[in-house]
Design an enzyme around this catalytic site. Sequence first.
Site, PDB file in Angstrom:
ATOM      1  N   ASN A  66       0.823  -1.199   0.000  1.00 40.87           N
ATOM      2  CA  ASN A  66       0.000   0.000   0.000  1.00 40.87           C
ATOM      3  C   ASN A  66       0.865   1.259   0.000  1.00 40.87           C
ATOM      4  O   ASN A  66       2.081   1.201   0.198  1.00 40.87           O
ATOM      5  CB  ASN A  66      -0.916   0.012   1.222  1.00 40.87           C
ATOM      6  CG  ASN A  66      -1.904  -1.130   1.211  1.00 40.87           C
ATOM      7  OD1 ASN A  66      -2.515  -1.428   0.188  1.00 40.87           O
ATOM      8  ND2 ASN A  66      -2.060  -1.798   2.348  1.00 40.87           N
ATOM      9  N   CYS A  75      -5.727  -7.794  -3.883  1.00 44.36           N
ATOM     10  CA  CYS A  75      -6.318  -6.608  -4.509  1.00 44.36           C
ATOM     11  C   CYS A  75      -7.002  -7.056  -5.786  1.00 44.36           C
ATOM     12  O   CYS A  75      -6.340  -7.520  -6.719  1.00 44.36           O
ATOM     13  CB  CYS A  75      -5.239  -5.562  -4.810  1.00 44.36           C
ATOM     14  SG  CYS A  75      -5.860  -4.124  -5.722  1.00 44.36           S
ATOM     15  N   GLY A  76      -8.319  -6.938  -5.820  1.00 45.70           N
ATOM     16  CA  GLY A  76      -9.078  -7.384  -6.991  1.00 45.70           C
ATOM     17  C   GLY A  76      -8.752  -6.595  -8.240  1.00 45.70           C
ATOM     18  O   GLY A  76      -8.492  -7.162  -9.316  1.00 45.70           O
ATOM     19  N   ASN A 166      -8.753 -10.131   2.453  1.00 49.39           N
ATOM     20  CA  ASN A 166      -8.374  -9.087   3.405  1.00 49.39           C
ATOM     21  C   ASN A 166      -9.639  -8.643   4.134  1.00 49.39           C
ATOM     22  O   ASN A 166     -10.753  -8.848   3.650  1.00 49.39           O
ATOM     23  CB  ASN A 166      -7.660  -7.913   2.705  1.00 49.39           C
ATOM     24  CG  ASN A 166      -8.364  -7.475   1.438  1.00 49.39           C
ATOM     25  OD1 ASN A 166      -9.512  -7.831   1.191  1.00 49.39           O
ATOM     26  ND2 ASN A 166      -7.702  -6.698   0.620  1.00 49.39           N
ATOM     27  N   HIS A 168     -12.796  -6.672   5.691  1.00 47.58           N
ATOM     28  CA  HIS A 168     -13.669  -5.581   5.268  1.00 47.58           C
ATOM     29  C   HIS A 168     -14.763  -5.342   6.300  1.00 47.58           C
ATOM     30  O   HIS A 168     -15.325  -6.291   6.858  1.00 47.58           O
ATOM     31  CB  HIS A 168     -14.330  -5.906   3.918  1.00 47.58           C
ATOM     32  CG  HIS A 168     -13.376  -5.903   2.777  1.00 47.58           C
ATOM     33  ND1 HIS A 168     -13.082  -4.772   2.056  1.00 47.58           N
ATOM     34  CD2 HIS A 168     -12.635  -6.897   2.245  1.00 47.58           C
ATOM     35  CE1 HIS A 168     -12.195  -5.073   1.122  1.00 47.58           C
ATOM     36  NE2 HIS A 168     -11.913  -6.353   1.217  1.00 47.58           N
ATOM     37  N   GLU A 218      -9.700   2.630   2.121  1.00 51.20           N
ATOM     38  CA  GLU A 218      -8.838   1.451   2.109  1.00 51.20           C
ATOM     39  C   GLU A 218      -7.763   1.515   3.184  1.00 51.20           C
ATOM     40  O   GLU A 218      -7.106   2.547   3.356  1.00 51.20           O
ATOM     41  CB  GLU A 218      -8.182   1.278   0.740  1.00 51.20           C
ATOM     42  CG  GLU A 218      -9.125   0.790  -0.333  1.00 51.20           C
ATOM     43  CD  GLU A 218      -8.403   0.102  -1.465  1.00 51.20           C
ATOM     44  OE1 GLU A 218      -7.675  -0.885  -1.204  1.00 51.20           O
ATOM     45  OE2 GLU A 218      -8.553   0.555  -2.608  1.00 51.20           O
ATOM     46  N   ARG A 219      -7.596   0.411   3.843  1.00 48.34           N
ATOM     47  CA  ARG A 219      -6.540   0.256   4.834  1.00 48.34           C
ATOM     48  C   ARG A 219      -5.180   0.544   4.188  1.00 48.34           C
ATOM     49  O   ARG A 219      -4.788  -0.091   3.225  1.00 48.34           O
ATOM     50  CB  ARG A 219      -6.585  -1.181   5.371  1.00 48.34           C
ATOM     51  CG  ARG A 219      -5.499  -1.550   6.342  1.00 48.34           C
ATOM     52  CD  ARG A 219      -5.619  -2.996   6.788  1.00 48.34           C
ATOM     53  NE  ARG A 219      -5.495  -3.948   5.684  1.00 48.34           N
ATOM     54  CZ  ARG A 219      -5.380  -5.265   5.839  1.00 48.34           C
ATOM     55  NH1 ARG A 219      -5.406  -5.794   7.056  1.00 48.34           N
ATOM     56  NH2 ARG A 219      -5.277  -6.074   4.810  1.00 48.34           N
ATOM     57  N   CYS A 227     -12.245  -0.380  -5.179  1.00 48.34           N
ATOM     58  CA  CYS A 227     -11.628  -1.496  -4.452  1.00 48.34           C
ATOM     59  C   CYS A 227     -12.361  -2.762  -4.870  1.00 48.34           C
ATOM     60  O   CYS A 227     -13.560  -2.905  -4.606  1.00 48.34           O
ATOM     61  CB  CYS A 227     -11.735  -1.281  -2.948  1.00 48.34           C
ATOM     62  SG  CYS A 227     -11.111  -2.679  -1.966  1.00 48.34           S
ATOM     63  N   THR A 229     -11.863  -6.057  -3.954  1.00 48.00           N
ATOM     64  CA  THR A 229     -12.271  -6.931  -2.848  1.00 48.00           C
ATOM     65  C   THR A 229     -13.399  -6.280  -2.049  1.00 48.00           C
ATOM     66  O   THR A 229     -14.289  -6.968  -1.542  1.00 48.00           O
ATOM     67  CB  THR A 229     -11.086  -7.249  -1.920  1.00 48.00           C
ATOM     68  OG1 THR A 229     -10.501  -6.023  -1.456  1.00 48.00           O
ATOM     69  CG2 THR A 229     -10.035  -8.072  -2.633  1.00 48.00           C
ATOM     70  N   GLY A 230     -13.376  -4.942  -1.957  1.00 48.39           N
ATOM     71  CA  GLY A 230     -14.442  -4.222  -1.259  1.00 48.39           C
ATOM     72  C   GLY A 230     -15.772  -4.330  -1.980  1.00 48.39           C
ATOM     73  O   GLY A 230     -16.834  -4.446  -1.347  1.00 48.39           O
TER      74      GLY A 230
END
Length: 295
Positions: A66, A75-76, A166, A168, A218-219, A227, A229-230
């Site tokens: 990051n 990361c999608g 990860n 969420h 995002e973290r 995002c 995955t989000g």
Amino acid sequence: MKSKVHFTKMHGIGNDYIYINCMESCPVDLPSLSRELSDRHTGIGGDGIILILPSDKADFKMRIFNADGSEAKMCGNGSRCVAKFIHDFNLSDANPIHLETLAGIKVLSLIIDPATGLVDRVTVDMGVPEWTPSLVPVVFKGDRMMMQPVEADGTEVKLSAVSMGNPHGVVIVERVDESTPVSTLGPILENHAIWPDRANIEFVEVNSPDEITMRVWERGSGETMACGTGACASAVVCHEAGLTNSKVTVHLLGGDLDIEIAPDGHVMMTGPAATVFSGVYEKPWEMMSVSELNT
């Protein structure tokens, strides 16, 4: 040995990273490099760096750092760009591509533009969502944390915790627009005591059974344009709550993703990947052979 760093800037619907071909050699001190390159004023600018490496378990391996130097498991949007990088720069003609990540091996199916011969869109099998609190991880007594009240800066929100590789935290709100408290509640919820290792925070509006709108904090990077995955986590939570169908379009600041929850529980994400430019970071950086890289 020091050398200049060759890179390619890419993005998936605005989620932009700096991609480095590490098939033969790799920069040393990756957290520092990510912080330096990601700076949008004095560096290249991006949400972080992504390395493409050889793998003894799959076709290739991806590592993600990051903008703050912390390492991410998955990361999608980044994985779609890795697939495009591999194909368009002739590292492999495999389709699908099996990609090793810290969240397991992901299968990437390439959709080629017949006019250019380049990758236009990619479908990623993101795997099965993880709800078990200890594995998300989140501190919660129960089988899963679904729309549970959490206090943040004097405000109570109903939060759902799920991992897509990860952690969420998904918050369903009445409306997602410029007034959504992404920059205020986002960092508070990211660093809330319920998360042993922080989390990505999504604010989600349900538009219809087939559409949702999302903004994300995002973290390690702050608010980003998208995002992957989000988007998957948000679609899974909304479907689990009975608010949406198994297939939805997720509207993000940078564009749209199509998310489908397959009958076997796997989450399939389809979206574009784009190359912006390639270049050389002029500052010499300490390099090492791939065999020396700690994994």
